[in-house]
Design a protein around this motif. Sequence first.
Motif, mmCIF file in Angstrom:
data_model
loop_
_atom_site.group_PDB
_atom_site.id
_atom_site.type_symbol
_atom_site.label_atom_id
_atom_site.label_comp_id
_atom_site.label_asym_id
_atom_site.label_seq_id
_atom_site.Cartn_x
_atom_site.Cartn_y
_atom_site.Cartn_z
ATOM 1 N N SER A 57 75.846 18.678 72.143
ATOM 2 C CA SER A 57 74.650 17.661 72.235
ATOM 3 C C SER A 57 73.674 17.500 73.347
ATOM 4 C CB SER A 57 74.997 16.229 71.824
ATOM 5 O OG SER A 57 75.705 16.263 70.565
ATOM 6 N N GLY A 101 70.045 11.217 80.732
ATOM 7 C CA GLY A 101 70.523 11.333 79.202
ATOM 8 C C GLY A 101 69.423 11.809 78.228
ATOM 9 N N ALA A 105 69.537 15.464 76.570
ATOM 10 C CA ALA A 105 69.797 15.153 75.001
ATOM 11 C C ALA A 105 69.144 16.365 74.297
ATOM 12 C CB ALA A 105 69.483 13.639 74.431
ATOM 13 N N ASN A 107 69.780 16.108 70.791
ATOM 14 C CA ASN A 107 70.193 15.511 69.629
ATOM 15 C C ASN A 107 69.243 13.873 69.601
ATOM 16 O OD1 ASN A 107 71.633 13.003 68.748
ATOM 17 N ND2 ASN A 107 73.094 14.686 68.023
ATOM 18 N N LEU A 110 71.135 10.652 70.217
ATOM 19 C CA LEU A 110 71.374 10.349 71.853
ATOM 20 C C LEU A 110 69.935 10.249 72.544
ATOM 21 C CD1 LEU A 110 74.018 13.068 72.601
ATOM 22 C CD2 LEU A 110 74.195 10.548 72.692
ATOM 23 N N ILE B 553 80.226 5.785 75.633
ATOM 24 C CA ILE B 553 79.266 6.788 74.807
ATOM 25 C C ILE B 553 79.711 8.157 75.390
ATOM 26 C CG2 ILE B 553 77.087 7.592 74.282
ATOM 27 C CD1 ILE B 553 76.066 4.830 74.163
ATOM 28 N N LEU B 557 81.640 10.835 73.297
ATOM 29 C CA LEU B 557 80.899 12.242 72.782
ATOM 30 C C LEU B 557 81.634 13.552 73.275
ATOM 31 C CD1 LEU B 557 77.508 11.292 73.761
ATOM 32 C CD2 LEU B 557 78.234 12.137 71.364
#
Lengths: 424, 562
Positions: A57, A101, A105, A107, A110, B553, B557
Motif C-alpha cells: 500500500s 503518509g 500512500a 491506497n 490510507l 496503523i 499494516l
Amino acid sequence: MALLALLALPLIGVFGLLIFKSRWIAVAVSALTVVMTVIIGRYPELLSFFTSISLPSFAVTPLGLLMLILTSVIVLAIVLASDDSPGFLAIILGIQAALFGVFCAQNGLLFYMFWELTLIPAFFMILGWGTGDKVRIAIRFLLYNLVGSFALLTVILYLFLQTHSFAFTDWMAAPLPLASQVWVLIGLFVAFGIKLPLVPFHRWQPETYECLPRSGSMLFSGLLSKLGVYGMLMLMVPLVPHALLVYRPIVLGIVVMSVLYASLVALAETGFKRIVATVSIAHGSLLAAGIFALTPMGIQGSIAQIVAHSLVVAALFLCEPRIRSHFYLGALFLVVLGSIGLPLTIGFIGEFLILLGISQFSLVYAGLAGISVILGAWAMLTLYQSVQSSTEGTYEFSFSEDIVVITLIAAIYILGIFPSVVLI
Amino acid sequence: MIKKYWSGIAASLVVFCLFLVSISVFLRVYQTGPFEIYLFNWFSVGDFSVSWGLLFDTLSALMFMMVTGVGFLIHIYSIGYMHDDPNRGRFFWYLNLFIFFMLTLVLSNNFLSMFVGWEGVGLCSYLLIGFWSSNKDYLIAAKKAFVMNRIGDLGFILGLLVMILTFGSVQFGIVFSQAGLLPIGHISVVLIAILLFVGATGKSAQLPLFTWLPDAMAGPTPVSALIHAATMVTAGIYMIARSHAIYALAPDVLTVVLWVGVATAVVGAIIALRQSDIKKVLAYSTVSQLGFMVAALGAGGTHAALFHMVTHAFFKALLFLAAGSVIHGMGGEQNMYKMGGLRKLQPITFAVFLVGALALSGCPPFSGFFSKDAILLAIYQVSPWAFGVLIGVSVLTAIYVARLVFLVFFGPLRSDVHVHESPLIMTIPLVFLAVLAATAGIYHPEFEWVMVIITVSALAMIWWVTYSRYAVQVKDDRSDGFMSLDVVYSAVIVRPILVIARGLSTVMDQIVLDTAAKELGQTVVQSGESLRRMQSGSIGFYLWMITASVAVILIGLSIWPF
C-alpha cells in the motif's frame, strides 16, 4: 522497509520532543529525513531491494518522491529558523508524518486517513498558538476542510463500491462511464479546491495564515496547500481523464477565473501576511490551471511551480517579522522577485511552462491567466515598497535563521538556472 | 581618496574590459562572419528545449560595442556625479548588473534567454529609478515603470508561446528559417509579430505605454543617460530588427508599427515643447526619437533605424550627461526657468551640449543629420504621408531643442546659486561623447546637398525665432501636465481595477461567499456538536493520541497488507 523507517522517523521525533523537550531533537530528526529522502531519490534501488518486506500500500512515485524531499526540506527550514516551544515543533513533525503518509500512500483508505491526520494537528496549532480571534478561525478552518474531506470520503467510498478495492492501481484500471466521472470530478474538485485553496473555496485561508505564528504560516502555505495539488495530479488526472477532457473549458475557466480573482483581491488587501496569502491563492490557482490544461507542458510547469511556490512562500513568511532590518529587507526583495516570476528564478520556469501548457489548449485562456503576471507584480511590489519605507536598521543576529533564508533564496535562483532537477 | 572611488573604478574597469572584448568580437565578425557559442542546456520538456548560447553577428556585435562603449563613458562620469552619495557602492553594483543583463539581451541566440535579459534590464531600471528610496514618489515611479513594462512583457510572453506552438523552438536560427517557409500573412506569424511588438511598445516607450519613461527621470541622471536613453529603451528596436524575418512576412503589422512610431514621435515632440524640467524635455525627446526608429522599422528601413539608434545613443547620452552637469552645477535644480546664462559659467558643458543639441536637431554635419535623413528616406519610399508628418516632427524637435538651449545657457541667470563647472572626471566623458555625436555620421556619409541647404536654412530660421522668445525675453509657456495620459490611464484603468478589487474583496468575499459558507457551516456545526466539545482537552494528550494511533496503523499494516 526504508519507507517505513521514513514514515516512522517524524513520529519518533514527536515522541522524543514530548519526552525530552529539546528543539535539537526536531532539528536532528528533520535533518535526517532530508538525508533519507534525498538518498531514496538518488538510489531508488534501495526501495526495490527491500521489496519483499515492503508494503504494497506504500510506494514512492516520482511525484511522491519530489513531494517527500520538498516536505522534509521545508520542515527542516521551519525547524531550524524557529524558536518555538517543543510542543509546537512536535505538532510540525506530526504533520510531517501525516504528509509523508499521504505522499507514499497508494491506497485510497490510507490516503484518506493520512489526509485527515494532517487536519487535527493543524487545527490544534491554530487553537494553541494562533493570535487574534483564533477560536473562530480554527473552527472555520476545520469546517471548510471537513467539507472537503467529506467530499473526498464520498468519492473514495463510491470508488470502493465500484471496484471493491482501495488500491489506486485498481481504480485506474477500472474505466468509469462519463456520467459517473463527472460526479467524481466534482467531488474531488471540491476536496482539493478547498485544500489549495481555489476561489470560491478560499475564505478560510487569508485569516488562517494571518493568525498563525511564522512557522505555522510557512507550514500551511508551503506544504499543506500542496496536498490539494498533489491530489489533483495523483488522483484527478488519472481517475477522470475523460470528464476532465470533455469539461476542460469549464474547469479551466473556473480555475483561471480564480487566478484573476485572487490577483485582483490582492491589490485591495492590506497587511503583509494577508497580501502574501492572497497572492498565494493566485499562484495556487495558476498551478491548478497548469494541471487542468491537460497538456504535458502544463503538468511539468505545475510540478516546477509546486517547488517554486513552496520555497518562495516559505521564505516570504520567514522574512516577515524581521523586515525592519536591512539584511532581511534585501532578502525579501530577492524572494519577491521569485514570487513575481522573474527569469532566473524557479518561479519563472513554472509560470512560463504553465502558460505554455495552457496555450497548447487555448491562447485566450493563457492570455487571461497571464494577466496575473502584471497584477502579481503590482501587488508584490506595492507590498515590498510599503515595508521598504519603514526600515529602521535594527537586526538581531540569529545564525541558523540567516542560513535558512540564504539557503531558500539560493535554491530559488539555482533551480531557476538549473531547473532540470524539478522537471520530472 | 582611492577608498572613496574604488567601487566606481572597479565597475568602470569591468565595463572597459568588456568594451575591449566587444572590439575584438566586432573585428572577428567583420573578418570571418557570424559565429555562435553554446554554453549549456537550460531546460528541456518533452521535445522542447532551451539552451544558453551567444550569437555574435554584425547586429549583436554592434550592440555589444555600443552598450559597453557608452556604458563605460557613463560609468566614468558617474564616479564624479555620485562621489558624495553614501550608497554609491550599491549604485555601481546595479549599473554593472544592468550591463550584464543588457548583454544577455543582445547577445542571446534565442528568444527565451533574450527575454531573461529583457526582464533583467527592467529589474535594474526599477532598482535605479527608485535608487533614492527615501523619496516615495521615486518609488512609485519605479513601480510604475516595472508594471507598465510587464504589460508589454505579457505580450512578449504570449508571442513566445505562439512561436513555440508554431515552430517548436525559440532558437533564432530555427525560428527564422522555418518562418521563411510560411506564406506571407500566415496567421501565426502575424500573431507573433503583433505580440512581440506589444512587448516592444513597453520597453521602447511607444504609444500607449510610454508614460513610464518621463517618470523614470526620478533616477540619478547617469541612469537616465544609460538606461532610459542610450541602451535599454532601444531593446525593442533591437528585438524587432532581430526578428525582421518574421516582420517581413507580416506587412499589415509593419504598417501598424510604422504608424505607432509616427504617432509616438508626434506626441513626444509636442509634449516636449511645454516642459519646464530639463530632464523631462530630454525624456519626451527620447520618446519621440524612439518613435522615429520604430517608424523606420515599420517602413522596412532596419539599417536606418539601427543607424539612428547608434547616433541617438551618442547624442542623447551626451545631452543627458551634460544636463546632469548643469543640474550638478546648479546644486540639484532641474527647472529651466531658474537657469539661464550658463554658457559663461559652464563653458565646457555648454560646448558639448551644443554639439548634442545640433545633432538631435539634425543639423549637418553632425551625426543626427545623416541618421535622420536615412530614416526619412526609408519612410518616404513606403508612405509619403508618414514622411510628411515626420518632417513636421523634425521641425518641432528643432524648436524644443533650441528652447532648451536658450533657456538654460542664454539670457540672465534666474536664481542666486553659485554655479560651477563640473570636475574633469565628468567633463572628459562628455568631450568623448561629443566627438562621437559629431562624427558618427561619417560611417554612412550619403546625403543630398539640397537636404543640407534646406535643413540648415530651416534650422537657422527656427533658432533665430526661438532666440528672441527664450533668450532675449523669457516667454513662460510651461505646462507640465500638458497632454498627460497619466490622468486618463488613472481614471480609465488604474482606478477601475482598484475599485473592482475592493468590490471583490468586500462585497463578493465578505458578504456573498461568507454568508453562503456560514449557512452551509451552520449545518455542519450542528451535526458535529461532539467534535466541538473536544476543544477543552489538553493538546499534549491529543498529540499522544495521534502519534500513537498512526504508529498502530503502521504496525498493523506491516503485518496485514490489504
